[in-house]
Enzyme design. Sequence first.
Site, PDB file in Angstrom:
ATOM      1  N   ARG A 144       0.841  -1.200   0.000  1.00 29.30           N
ATOM      2  CA  ARG A 144       0.000   0.000   0.000  1.00 29.30           C
ATOM      3  C   ARG A 144       0.876   1.250   0.000  1.00 29.30           C
ATOM      4  NH1 ARG A 144      -4.858   2.334   2.247  1.00 29.30           N
ATOM      5  NH2 ARG A 144      -4.697   4.538   1.698  1.00 29.30           N
ATOM      6  N   ASP A 171      -6.979  -1.266   1.300  1.00 32.69           N
ATOM      7  CA  ASP A 171      -7.417  -0.222   2.220  1.00 32.69           C
ATOM      8  C   ASP A 171      -8.236  -0.886   3.322  1.00 32.69           C
ATOM      9  OD1 ASP A 171      -7.766   2.371   3.194  1.00 32.69           O
ATOM     10  OD2 ASP A 171      -9.681   2.607   2.154  1.00 32.69           O
ATOM     11  N   ARG A 200      -5.347   2.088  -4.529  1.00 34.67           N
ATOM     12  CA  ARG A 200      -4.552   1.396  -3.514  1.00 34.67           C
ATOM     13  C   ARG A 200      -4.700  -0.106  -3.657  1.00 34.67           C
ATOM     14  NH1 ARG A 200      -8.181   3.927   0.045  1.00 34.67           N
ATOM     15  NH2 ARG A 200      -7.433   5.804  -1.016  1.00 34.67           N
ATOM     16  N   ASP A 259     -10.166   0.030   6.940  1.00 31.74           N
ATOM     17  CA  ASP A 259     -10.636   1.109   7.814  1.00 31.74           C
ATOM     18  C   ASP A 259     -11.457   0.538   8.957  1.00 31.74           C
ATOM     19  OD1 ASP A 259      -9.579   3.307   6.396  1.00 31.74           O
ATOM     20  OD2 ASP A 259     -11.258   3.265   4.979  1.00 31.74           O
TER      21      ASP A 259
END
Length: 296
Positions: free
Chosen positions: A217, A229, A226, A231
């Site tokens: 990344r 990812d 990317r 989150d």
Amino acid sequence: MSLLIRGFQAGKETMMADQIIVEDLQIYAHHGVYLQENEKGQNFYVSVVLDTDTRAAGMADDLGLSTNYGVVCRFLHTFLTEHTYKLIETAAERASEALLLQFPNVRQVTMELKKPEAPITVPFGSVSVKITRGWRRVYIACGSNIGDRKAHLSAAVDALLGDKKCRVLRVSDWVETTPYGGVEQADYLNGAMSIETLYTPEELLEVLQGIERTEARERKERWGPRTLDLDILLYEGRVADTDKLTIPHRDMQNRDFVLKPLSQIAPYERHPVLGKSVMELLADVERNGEKHVLLN
């Protein structure tokens, strides 16, 4: 040492929260900042509250369905005598984590570690450290639009499966989505997973960023392409806003590519600030928001 087993009503949904309590387990160990404490040793007294579910064991009268407090006591005795730490803070931290990893039915541990023979030059009863640690439910968003997208996402799941401080509970389907944020780029695969973890939010963020780096990344452009990812969306009802991390995720309510897979694994989970369920948030976006999920 004394022992207490109890149950009580807790929370808005009045779920049973049962506890097994051990008080003042005496252990002669070698923890302390000073050399003489490490060499000579001294008495410590440990009290633990184990949040667990005792109903099945109680109804069946079957110890195999409960957490054996005798085994817990022997485990603590062995752990605290086989390890040496300078700080009782460290001893409590490590012992609590060891309990949570060793006994799968224990959801949370509250431990008080007393040191009545501490080298203090004025009269005192005892000094102690008391901490609470436990498994926390977390929801994570996953996305990729570079290279073998499915392989990157699967690598993230595998990395958390291999982390002893995480338990992967559910993983959504991967959904094809268009980019968000106005940057021209390839389409994404997005998904969500639910885990339980012993990490704090900040610690978990570091772990997730480490997994992202393993998948090459690069952070060159906001909302840019990317390989991976990850989150943190929700962390067991917690609300936080720091320089590094905002919980709940500040924009999750506007992202159908987050809410669609999340609704598959946690449709009734509620946003602790907005007060709406994931299904309700998704319905709002599908009525009035941007559409990024591509229909099969």
